[in-house]
Design a protein around this motif. Structure first.
Motif, PDB file in Angstrom:
ATOM      1  N   LYS A 282     -45.519 -10.503   8.461  1.00  0.00           N
ATOM      2  CA  LYS A 282     -45.192  -9.195   7.879  1.00  0.00           C
ATOM      3  C   LYS A 282     -44.665  -8.260   8.969  1.00  0.00           C
ATOM      4  O   LYS A 282     -43.643  -7.595   8.788  1.00  0.00           O
ATOM      5  N   GLU A 283     -45.366  -8.234  10.086  1.00  0.00           N
ATOM      6  CA  GLU A 283     -44.940  -7.396  11.210  1.00  0.00           C
ATOM      7  C   GLU A 283     -43.512  -7.722  11.629  1.00  0.00           C
ATOM      8  O   GLU A 283     -42.686  -6.835  11.819  1.00  0.00           O
TER       9      GLU A 283
ATOM     10  N   VAL B 223     -40.867  -6.497   8.852  1.00  0.00           N
ATOM     11  CA  VAL B 223     -40.692  -5.035   8.772  1.00  0.00           C
ATOM     12  C   VAL B 223     -39.932  -4.546  10.005  1.00  0.00           C
ATOM     13  O   VAL B 223     -39.011  -3.734   9.905  1.00  0.00           O
ATOM     14  N   TYR B 224     -40.306  -5.100  11.157  1.00  0.00           N
ATOM     15  CA  TYR B 224     -39.638  -4.694  12.403  1.00  0.00           C
ATOM     16  C   TYR B 224     -38.164  -5.088  12.388  1.00  0.00           C
ATOM     17  O   TYR B 224     -37.288  -4.277  12.692  1.00  0.00           O
TER      18      TYR B 224
ATOM     19  N   VAL C  24     -45.209 -13.310   1.521  1.00  0.00           N
ATOM     20  CA  VAL C  24     -45.035 -11.989   2.120  1.00  0.00           C
ATOM     21  C   VAL C  24     -43.650 -11.490   1.742  1.00  0.00           C
ATOM     22  O   VAL C  24     -42.659 -12.178   1.982  1.00  0.00           O
TER      23      VAL C  24
ATOM     24  N   VAL D 197     -30.078  -2.977  -1.094  1.00  0.00           N
ATOM     25  CA  VAL D 197     -31.488  -3.298  -0.879  1.00  0.00           C
ATOM     26  C   VAL D 197     -31.564  -4.740  -0.384  1.00  0.00           C
ATOM     27  O   VAL D 197     -31.069  -5.656  -1.043  1.00  0.00           O
TER      28      VAL D 197
ATOM     29  N   LYS E 125     -31.455  -1.944  10.024  1.00  0.00           N
ATOM     30  CA  LYS E 125     -31.008  -0.661   9.461  1.00  0.00           C
ATOM     31  C   LYS E 125     -30.506   0.281  10.565  1.00  0.00           C
ATOM     32  O   LYS E 125     -29.458   0.913  10.433  1.00  0.00           O
ATOM     33  N   ALA E 126     -31.246   0.347  11.674  1.00  0.00           N
ATOM     34  CA  ALA E 126     -30.856   1.221  12.791  1.00  0.00           C
ATOM     35  C   ALA E 126     -29.519   0.762  13.385  1.00  0.00           C
ATOM     36  O   ALA E 126     -28.683   1.571  13.769  1.00  0.00           O
TER      37      ALA E 126
ATOM     38  N   THR F 234     -36.092  -2.953   9.985  1.00  0.00           N
ATOM     39  CA  THR F 234     -35.904  -1.581  10.477  1.00  0.00           C
ATOM     40  C   THR F 234     -34.881  -1.567  11.610  1.00  0.00           C
ATOM     41  O   THR F 234     -34.023  -0.674  11.679  1.00  0.00           O
ATOM     42  N   CYS F 235     -34.939  -2.569  12.478  1.00  0.00           N
ATOM     43  CA  CYS F 235     -33.941  -2.679  13.553  1.00  0.00           C
ATOM     44  C   CYS F 235     -32.544  -2.934  12.979  1.00  0.00           C
ATOM     45  O   CYS F 235     -31.547  -2.407  13.480  1.00  0.00           O
TER      46      CYS F 235
ATOM     47  N   THR G 217     -40.876  -8.121   1.785  1.00  0.00           N
ATOM     48  CA  THR G 217     -40.532  -6.832   2.395  1.00  0.00           C
ATOM     49  C   THR G 217     -39.153  -6.424   1.892  1.00  0.00           C
ATOM     50  O   THR G 217     -38.243  -7.246   1.845  1.00  0.00           O
ATOM     51  N   LYS G 218     -39.015  -5.158   1.510  1.00  0.00           N
ATOM     52  CA  LYS G 218     -37.728  -4.667   0.996  1.00  0.00           C
ATOM     53  C   LYS G 218     -37.348  -3.367   1.686  1.00  0.00           C
ATOM     54  O   LYS G 218     -38.201  -2.488   1.864  1.00  0.00           O
ATOM     55  N   MET G 219     -36.073  -3.236   1.996  1.00  0.00           N
ATOM     56  CA  MET G 219     -35.604  -1.999   2.617  1.00  0.00           C
ATOM     57  C   MET G 219     -34.217  -1.637   2.128  1.00  0.00           C
ATOM     58  O   MET G 219     -33.402  -2.503   1.861  1.00  0.00           O
ATOM     59  N   LYS G 220     -33.984  -0.324   2.034  1.00  0.00           N
ATOM     60  CA  LYS G 220     -32.678   0.174   1.609  1.00  0.00           C
ATOM     61  C   LYS G 220     -31.841   0.467   2.853  1.00  0.00           C
ATOM     62  O   LYS G 220     -32.318   1.130   3.776  1.00  0.00           O
TER      63      LYS G 220
END
Lengths: 148, 148
Positions: free
Chosen positions: B120-121, B124-125, B5, B97, B131-132, B128-129, B7-10
């Motif tokens: 995965k959940e 992603v969570y 699994v 990234v 990043k916030a 996102t947290c 997951t990537k985030m900027k």
């Protein structure tokens, strides 16, 4: 056997605020797509734009129950469209559990795992951005998943 | 065939800030577990607590490369532990990234779909947290997934 993806999150706001954010064509831009073509209503096809990716897609609204439920299909026409059901359950102290279920896959179908993971990613991200928007006024958390 | 699994985030922060948030036992409480037992170091077993659920778990740190990479195993001992690799790639304009890959499943194993969706959940969570927290100082977005 059919396969579905379900995601649930608690948001410290009344169900009405969550419901309004979801289908208001301007508010949606704070946490999900960049904009919607119109306010959601049963029977309507709404075009959702993703300005950041130069992309857009249609949904068909099947049913809405004020502050409680929205059912829609991804894609404007054709067979095999995924059905999404969003339900809102208001708890004590003005907090709400939002539950999203997407269904329409069949066990054993080609590319199933990649598809359900991709959609799971989208829902967890969107609900977290929605929570950040409604609880903390953060309007710029969206559109930052890197896909490849 | 093995299944993973990813997951990537900027995140609009330098890689150093992202790296520091991940393994600092206090900062982690702003976006992921409620606390860690110690600062992460290669070879160390760290206990991560989830105060909200009265739960805790151990990870074993395998490798760390400053501001670039962390590799760890879920669980302190035993075979079949999942391996998680987190890599940070700094882009221009102080944005990074973050990519998380969890692996160790085998295609066809029992309960695979539910397990990969659950993990995965979580990723992603958490991202996102994170990043916030780093971009907007939001420290209270975590621990709101509803599991059943």
């Amino acid at each position: 056997m059919s396969v579905q993806v379900s995601t649930k999150m608690k948001i410290a706001k009344p169900a009405h605020d969550v419901f309004e954010a979801l289908f208001n064509p301007v508010k949606i831009g704070n946490f999900w797509f960049s904009s919607g073509s119109a306010r959601w209503e049963p029977g309507k096809v709404i075009t959702l734009k993703y300005a950041e990716y130069g992309a857009q897609g249609d949904i068909e609204v099947i049913a809405m129950e004020d502050d409680r439920k929205i059912v829609f299909k991804w894609g404007a026409t054709g067979e095999g469209r995924q059905v999404v059901t969003i339900t809102l359950t208001e708890l004590a102290e003005a907090s709400t559990v939002i539950a999203v279920t997407q269904e329409g896959w069949q066990e054993g179908q080609e590319g199933l795992l990649a598809q359900v993971l991709d959609n799971k990613e989208g829902w967890v991200y969107t609900l977290t951005c929605l929570k950040a928007y409604l609880e903390f006024g953060v309007t710029n958390l969206r559109a930052s998943l890197v896909k490849h």
